[in-house]
Design a protein around this motif. Structure first.
Motif, PDB file in Angstrom:
ATOM      1  N   THR A  48      -9.584   9.657   4.090  1.00 17.54           N
ATOM      2  CA  THR A  48      -8.701  10.076   5.172  1.00 17.54           C
ATOM      3  C   THR A  48      -9.030   9.265   6.418  1.00 17.54           C
ATOM      4  OG1 THR A  48     -10.051  11.783   6.250  1.00 17.54           O
ATOM      5  CG2 THR A  48      -8.901  12.402   4.234  1.00 17.54           C
ATOM      6  N   SER A  49      -8.018   9.023   7.243  1.00 16.67           N
ATOM      7  CA  SER A  49      -8.247   8.254   8.460  1.00 16.67           C
ATOM      8  C   SER A  49      -7.065   8.405   9.403  1.00 16.67           C
ATOM      9  CB  SER A  49      -8.456   6.769   8.130  1.00 16.67           C
ATOM     10  OG  SER A  49      -8.757   6.035   9.299  1.00 16.67           O
ATOM     11  N   ALA A  50      -7.352   8.317  10.696  1.00 12.22           N
ATOM     12  CA  ALA A  50      -6.281   8.314  11.693  1.00 12.22           C
ATOM     13  C   ALA A  50      -5.789   6.906  11.972  1.00 12.22           C
ATOM     14  CB  ALA A  50      -6.767   8.965  12.990  1.00 12.22           C
ATOM     15  N   THR A  51      -6.509   5.908  11.460  1.00 11.14           N
ATOM     16  CA  THR A  51      -6.095   4.515  11.627  1.00 11.14           C
ATOM     17  C   THR A  51      -6.423   3.745  10.356  1.00 11.14           C
ATOM     18  OG1 THR A  51      -8.237   3.921  12.605  1.00 11.14           O
ATOM     19  CG2 THR A  51      -6.475   4.510  14.132  1.00 11.14           C
ATOM     20  N   ILE A  52      -5.649   2.711  10.084  1.00 12.92           N
ATOM     21  CA  ILE A  52      -5.942   1.825   8.953  1.00 12.92           C
ATOM     22  C   ILE A  52      -6.138   0.416   9.507  1.00 12.92           C
ATOM     23  CG2 ILE A  52      -5.228   1.039   6.661  1.00 12.92           C
ATOM     24  CD1 ILE A  52      -3.294   3.317   6.499  1.00 12.92           C
ATOM     25  N   PRO A  53      -7.350   0.082   9.919  1.00 14.54           N
ATOM     26  CA  PRO A  53      -7.594  -1.280  10.399  1.00 14.54           C
ATOM     27  C   PRO A  53      -7.453  -2.281   9.260  1.00 14.54           C
ATOM     28  CG  PRO A  53      -9.653  -0.063  10.229  1.00 14.54           C
ATOM     29  CD  PRO A  53      -8.556   0.920   9.955  1.00 14.54           C
ATOM     30  N   THR A  54      -7.288  -3.538   9.623  1.00 15.43           N
ATOM     31  CA  THR A  54      -7.113  -4.589   8.622  1.00 15.43           C
ATOM     32  C   THR A  54      -8.263  -4.611   7.621  1.00 15.43           C
ATOM     33  OG1 THR A  54      -5.916  -5.930  10.239  1.00 15.43           O
ATOM     34  CG2 THR A  54      -6.780  -7.073   8.309  1.00 15.43           C
ATOM     35  N   SER A  55      -9.484  -4.385   8.114  1.00 10.68           N
ATOM     36  CA  SER A  55     -10.645  -4.432   7.224  1.00 10.68           C
ATOM     37  C   SER A  55     -10.543  -3.392   6.118  1.00 10.68           C
ATOM     38  CB  SER A  55     -11.928  -4.219   8.026  1.00 10.68           C
ATOM     39  OG  SER A  55     -11.888  -2.983   8.714  1.00 10.68           O
ATOM     40  N   LEU A  56     -10.151  -2.164   6.465  1.00 12.94           N
ATOM     41  CA  LEU A  56     -10.036  -1.100   5.462  1.00 12.94           C
ATOM     42  C   LEU A  56      -8.883  -1.385   4.513  1.00 12.94           C
ATOM     43  CD1 LEU A  56     -10.819   1.649   4.296  1.00 12.94           C
ATOM     44  CD2 LEU A  56      -9.336   2.714   6.008  1.00 12.94           C
ATOM     45  N   SER A  57      -7.756  -1.814   5.052  1.00 16.44           N
ATOM     46  CA  SER A  57      -6.598  -2.106   4.212  1.00 16.44           C
ATOM     47  C   SER A  57      -6.909  -3.200   3.204  1.00 16.44           C
ATOM     48  CB  SER A  57      -5.409  -2.511   5.088  1.00 16.44           C
ATOM     49  OG  SER A  57      -4.271  -2.782   4.303  1.00 16.44           O
ATOM     50  N   THR A  58      -7.593  -4.263   3.663  1.00 12.27           N
ATOM     51  CA  THR A  58      -7.942  -5.371   2.773  1.00 12.27           C
ATOM     52  C   THR A  58      -8.929  -4.926   1.704  1.00 12.27           C
ATOM     53  OG1 THR A  58      -7.613  -6.927   4.593  1.00 12.27           O
ATOM     54  CG2 THR A  58      -8.856  -7.713   2.691  1.00 12.27           C
ATOM     55  N   TYR A  59      -9.915  -4.142   2.100  1.00  7.76           N
ATOM     56  CA  TYR A  59     -10.907  -3.651   1.133  1.00  7.76           C
ATOM     57  C   TYR A  59     -10.218  -2.833   0.032  1.00  7.76           C
ATOM     58  CZ  TYR A  59     -14.764  -1.069  -0.911  1.00  7.76           C
ATOM     59  OH  TYR A  59     -15.650  -0.516  -1.801  1.00  7.76           O
ATOM     60  N   LEU A  60      -9.327  -1.934   0.418  1.00 11.77           N
ATOM     61  CA  LEU A  60      -8.650  -1.094  -0.578  1.00 11.77           C
ATOM     62  C   LEU A  60      -7.725  -1.924  -1.464  1.00 11.77           C
ATOM     63  CD1 LEU A  60      -7.801   2.057   1.587  1.00 11.77           C
ATOM     64  CD2 LEU A  60      -9.695   1.736  -0.020  1.00 11.77           C
ATOM     65  N   SER A  61      -7.056  -2.904  -0.881  1.00 10.89           N
ATOM     66  CA  SER A  61      -6.174  -3.761  -1.684  1.00 10.89           C
ATOM     67  C   SER A  61      -6.963  -4.558  -2.711  1.00 10.89           C
ATOM     68  CB  SER A  61      -5.400  -4.722  -0.771  1.00 10.89           C
ATOM     69  OG  SER A  61      -4.540  -4.024   0.093  1.00 10.89           O
ATOM     70  N   ASN A  62      -8.152  -5.012  -2.327  1.00  9.15           N
ATOM     71  CA  ASN A  62      -8.954  -5.837  -3.223  1.00  9.15           C
ATOM     72  C   ASN A  62      -9.658  -5.044  -4.309  1.00  9.15           C
ATOM     73  OD1 ASN A  62      -8.236  -8.076  -1.733  1.00  9.15           O
ATOM     74  ND2 ASN A  62     -10.113  -8.126  -0.523  1.00  9.15           N
ATOM     75  N   TYR A  63     -10.186  -3.878  -3.945  1.00  6.44           N
ATOM     76  CA  TYR A  63     -11.054  -3.150  -4.871  1.00  6.44           C
ATOM     77  C   TYR A  63     -10.447  -1.850  -5.406  1.00  6.44           C
ATOM     78  CZ  TYR A  63     -14.546  -6.483  -3.374  1.00  6.44           C
ATOM     79  OH  TYR A  63     -15.212  -7.652  -3.108  1.00  6.44           O
ATOM     80  N   HIS A  64      -9.398  -1.339  -4.757  1.00  5.34           N
ATOM     81  CA  HIS A  64      -8.732  -0.127  -5.238  1.00  5.34           C
ATOM     82  C   HIS A  64      -7.211  -0.320  -5.196  1.00  5.34           C
ATOM     83  CE1 HIS A  64     -12.425   2.332  -5.285  1.00  5.34           C
ATOM     84  NE2 HIS A  64     -12.759   1.628  -4.221  1.00  5.34           N
ATOM     85  N   PRO A  65      -6.695  -1.307  -5.928  1.00  8.59           N
ATOM     86  CA  PRO A  65      -5.257  -1.616  -5.837  1.00  8.59           C
ATOM     87  C   PRO A  65      -4.356  -0.496  -6.348  1.00  8.59           C
ATOM     88  CG  PRO A  65      -6.282  -2.846  -7.631  1.00  8.59           C
ATOM     89  CD  PRO A  65      -7.401  -2.225  -6.846  1.00  8.59           C
ATOM     90  N   SER A  66      -4.870   0.395  -7.192  1.00  5.00           N
ATOM     91  CA  SER A  66      -4.042   1.469  -7.729  1.00  5.00           C
ATOM     92  C   SER A  66      -4.075   2.724  -6.858  1.00  5.00           C
ATOM     93  CB  SER A  66      -4.499   1.836  -9.152  1.00  5.00           C
ATOM     94  OG  SER A  66      -5.854   2.252  -9.152  1.00  5.00           O
ATOM     95  N   LEU A  67      -4.843   2.706  -5.779  1.00  3.89           N
ATOM     96  CA  LEU A  67      -4.925   3.860  -4.886  1.00  3.89           C
ATOM     97  C   LEU A  67      -3.576   4.110  -4.224  1.00  3.89           C
ATOM     98  CD1 LEU A  67      -7.694   4.827  -2.446  1.00  3.89           C
ATOM     99  CD2 LEU A  67      -5.494   4.214  -1.458  1.00  3.89           C
ATOM    100  N   THR A  68      -3.175   5.386  -4.147  1.00  2.79           N
ATOM    101  CA  THR A  68      -1.899   5.755  -3.524  1.00  2.79           C
ATOM    102  C   THR A  68      -2.116   6.037  -2.047  1.00  2.79           C
ATOM    103  OG1 THR A  68      -1.125   6.759  -5.592  1.00  2.79           O
ATOM    104  CG2 THR A  68       0.023   7.389  -3.565  1.00  2.79           C
ATOM    105  N   ARG A  69      -1.332   5.387  -1.197  1.00  4.86           N
ATOM    106  CA  ARG A  69      -1.460   5.579   0.245  1.00  4.86           C
ATOM    107  C   ARG A  69      -0.365   6.518   0.744  1.00  4.86           C
ATOM    108  NH1 ARG A  69      -3.325  -0.291   2.722  1.00  4.86           N
ATOM    109  NH2 ARG A  69      -4.368  -1.084   0.853  1.00  4.86           N
ATOM    110  N   LEU A  70      -0.789   7.626   1.337  1.00  5.75           N
ATOM    111  CA  LEU A  70       0.144   8.571   1.951  1.00  5.75           C
ATOM    112  C   LEU A  70      -0.041   8.477   3.464  1.00  5.75           C
ATOM    113  CD1 LEU A  70      -0.418  11.722  -0.333  1.00  5.75           C
ATOM    114  CD2 LEU A  70       1.263   9.886  -0.619  1.00  5.75           C
TER     115      LEU A  70
END
Length: 517
Positions: A296-318
């Motif tokens: 959970t987060s109130a912000t999605i900085p580039t660092s977090l977005s990139t990390y999730l895209s690289n290592y958790h590509p199947s994660l669902t973002r709401l």
């Protein structure tokens, strides 16, 4: 579940309606798993004050109760704690508040919730030698701090727990044994000697800035991870930033290994260079944890977005429609320094807030009674500034709470050092002196330490930002401590209107304006 619904109605009332992120969570996370399904992986992203804690606690608590009778507890480790769900948060204060709220939600369905944010301190050293030598070792460490709880040998096996809330470093300590990383911390500290003071002392919660002993023991682990079915990473933009990510990912990997499905532990050096770029590193390998994983987060900085895209590509973002915006009930005001004495300007602005409160009271009061003065939250960048400003205000008859990472009050194992500022259930306290700012603190001065996740009282209607924020993510979190859950609030940003530094203040004003739309 009826019992969970009853607790929710007791907390929020019968007329409550879900926010956007809560509605999305209920739509996706309440679905019971079908046999053969993978574990859930979700990111819940929404503006500050939108109720993300409820958004993840409800589905987690319901699933824990639903599967309670099906859980086979592992006794192989013979460790005293074997939780079924973990909630990770960056600060002691936030873990305590989350644990308290989870207890309120689960008191009817009878789940066991525990908070573990402070280091457990044994009463005797596990070391041979004379009493004087053992005393010397304790003096090297310093006086032991109060613990959230301490598990003695006689109580091992007697603390069943469903949900455990803690900081990543505290939970690592519990599952690996107290002192497991002291040698590493000693090396890191030696490398930091001579560096300037950091202005974001929220980093202390990661364990990196605490002075380690030169010689001590490693204690026995207190917690087993074999039964963990859910892991929630609250304030994920902090816990996956460079200062926290290593301990966070290390704990997640330990849980996966304990559950029989090890995952690769990518060194920080391999991740950090890629955090601010869109390129996928050639070594990136998808990580699939053997448990339900929620961030959970109130912000999605580039660092977090990139990390999730690289290592958790199947994660669902709401994400809610107002992500990266200030709450609609929060107004912004920019005010200029009048001269060299900034502390005097801050005092005048505080007294103006209270004068406005008195005017509203005079117009609306139906009878005699004290004026209910607003509480004010002041954010500074440095600890030294916090202490200097609080001392000035105290000298002017405005009683303050000054809180930084090293404050002694934080070591008491509770949130009583924030009494009167954090949101609490039940009737508001009353009594002589409570409305007098010369007797009862009405101003809280702090750093970014308290800008993350904490649900402050509706009495905090004003947030003062007296030092230039590092970036707009930092600003969003600080400002979002007011105007929560539909309450009215105002953020006052101090800056120079002319002369040196006024150009930067104008830039901040333009960027803040973009967050209001």
């Amino acid at each position: 579940m009826p019992g969970l619904l009853q607790s929710l109605q007791e907390a929020l009332g019968n007329e409550a309606r879900p926010t956007a992120i809560q509605a999305s969570s209920m739509k996706h996370l309440f679905k019971e798993p079908v046999e053969g399904d993978k574990y859930k992986e979700f990111l819940l992203a929404s503006e500050t004050g939108s109720g993300k804690s409820i958004a993840y606690l409800l589905p987690v608590l319901q699933d824990l109760k639903r599967t309670e009778s099906n859980t086979v507890t592992s006794h192989s480790s013979r460790k005293p704690l074997n939780p079924r769900a973990l909630v990770l948060a960056p600060t002691h204060e936030l873990t305590r508040q989350l644990a308290s709220f989870a207890k309120n939600l689960s008191h009817v369905i009878k789940l066991r919730v525990m908070c573990a944010s402070k280091a457990n301190t044994p009463s005797t050293a596990k070391s041979s030698g004379t009493a004087s030598k053992m005393k010397g070792k304790f003096e090297e460490v310093g006086a032991p701090s109060d613990a959230e709880f301490v598990i003695s040998k006689s109580s091992r096996g007697s603390r069943p727990v469903d949900l455990l809330v803690g900081t990543p470093m505290k939970l690592l300590e519990m599952e690996r044994g107290r002192g497991w990383n002291w040698e590493e911390r000693a090396r890191e500290r030696a490398m930091r000697i001579g560096k300037a003071e950091e202005h974001e002392d929220i980093k202390e919660e990661g364990g990196g800035n605490k002075e380690p002993p030169r010689e001590f023991w490693v204690d026995e682990p207190e917690m087993g991870l074999e039964n963990v079915q859910w892991v929630v990473v609250d304030e994920a933009d902090v816990l996956f930033d460079p200062d926290f990510q290593e301990s966070t990912r290390m704990l997640l990997a330990d849980i996966a290994a304990a559950r029989g499905q090890p995952v690769p532990v990518v060194p920080s050096s391999a991740i950090s260079p890629t955090l601010d770029s869109d390129a996928t590193p050639t070594s990136a390998q998808e990580i699939s944890y053997p448990f339900n994983f929620i961030l959970t987060s109130a912000t999605i900085p580039t660092s977090l977005s990139t990390y999730l895209s690289n290592y958790h590509p199947s994660l669902t973002r709401l994400a809610s429609p107002r992500l990266h915006h200030l709450p609609q009930t929060l107004r912004t005001e920019h005010t200029s320094w009048t001269g060299g004495n900034k502390a005097a300007d801050i005092e005048r602005r505080i007294r103006r807030v209270w004068a406005e409160d008195a005017l509203v009271h005079a117009k609306s009061a139906t009878g005699p009674g004290p004026v209910k003065l607003s509480k004010v939250l002041v954010f500074c960048n440095k600890r030294s500034k916090v202490e200097q400003l609080a001392a000035f205000l105290d000298g002017r008859g405005i009683k303050c709470v000054a809180l930084t990472g090293g404050a002694e009050a934080r070591k008491r194992g509770s949130n009583h050092h924030l009494d009167g500022f954090l949101k609490k259930d039940g009737p508001a306290p009353s009594g002589p002196g409570l409305s007098d700012p010369a007797q009862t603190p009405h101003v809280l001065v702090t750093t970014s330490l308290l800008s993350r996740g904490l649900d402050f009282s509706p009495m905090i209607k004003h947030v003062f930002i007296v030092d230039e924020p590092r970036n707009m993510i930092d600003f969003l979190h600080r400002a979002g401590r007011a105007g929560r859950a539909g309450e009215a609030g105002k953020v006052v940003v101090f800056g120079r209107s002319k002369g040196r530094g006024s150009g930067r203040a104008e830039e901040v004003k333009q960027r803040v304006r973009a967050l209001v739309g």
